[in-house]
Scaffold this active site. Structure first.
Site, PDB file in Angstrom:
ATOM      1  N   HIS A 199     -31.817  29.760   3.189  1.00 50.46           N
ATOM      2  CA  HIS A 199     -32.992  30.027   2.352  1.00 50.46           C
ATOM      3  C   HIS A 199     -33.097  28.895   1.348  1.00 50.46           C
ATOM      4  O   HIS A 199     -32.211  28.717   0.513  1.00 50.46           O
ATOM      5  CB  HIS A 199     -32.834  31.370   1.644  1.00 50.46           C
TER       6      HIS A 199
ATOM      7  N   HIS B 277     -39.775  27.758   3.856  1.00 49.12           N
ATOM      8  CA  HIS B 277     -38.730  27.974   2.852  1.00 49.12           C
ATOM      9  C   HIS B 277     -37.445  28.595   3.407  1.00 49.12           C
ATOM     10  O   HIS B 277     -36.477  28.744   2.651  1.00 49.12           O
ATOM     11  CB  HIS B 277     -39.262  28.879   1.734  1.00 49.12           C
TER      12      HIS B 277
END
Length: 149
Positions: A72, A57
């Site tokens: 992110h 992620h």
């Protein structure tokens, strides 16, 4: 000066629009955010450098000037335990801007109740060290998001 480019396609929205106080308050660092196109895509390196942190992620690339850029992919997507993500490289790899890092389906995050918004942050930077920060408009991978002096 380092030019940081978009790791994926979408719409630039600025950090203040990120639905997470750590990012929206620039506690991690200044930068911007992308509201991605909701289809499977490949997140690419926003700068030339070395991948010093790599998770499904999120990833950090540090350039030759020591500038670390965090990408992110979504908010609270660590809770997906890798579902919807496919890491394409290894921590420690040297990458060029635009090299593929993670294949991601933001629709998986949305289906799980997570925000797909992607902060792109200059780690250990001050707000006044960034210029020409993109906070609106459509972006494609490789489009300039900000400059870092």
């Amino acid at each position: 000066m380092t030019t940081v480019t978009s790791p994926l396609a979408g719409r630039a929205i600025g950090l203040t629009a990120v639905p997470d106080p750590v990012f929206s308050g620039a506690m991690v660092g200044p930068g911007t955010a992308i509201d991605p196109v909701l289809e499977t895509c490949v997140a690419v390196a926003p700068v030339d450098g070395i991948v010093v942190s790599l998770h499904p992620h999120a990833f950090v690339v540090v350039d030759e000037d020591g500038h670390g850029v965090l990408t992110h992919l979504g908010i609270d997507t660590v809770q997906l335990n890798g579902d919807g993500f496919d890491v394409l490289i290894n921590k420690g790899d040297t990458v060029k801007r635009g090299d593929a890092i993670v294949r991601w389906d933001p629709a998986v995050a949305v289906a799980a109740g997570k925000s797909p918004i992607c902060p792109v942050v200059a780690l250990e930077a001050t707000a006044d060290s960034l210029a020409a920060v993109r906070e609106d408009g459509d972006v494609r991978p490789g489009d300039a998001l900000f400059s870092w002096t």
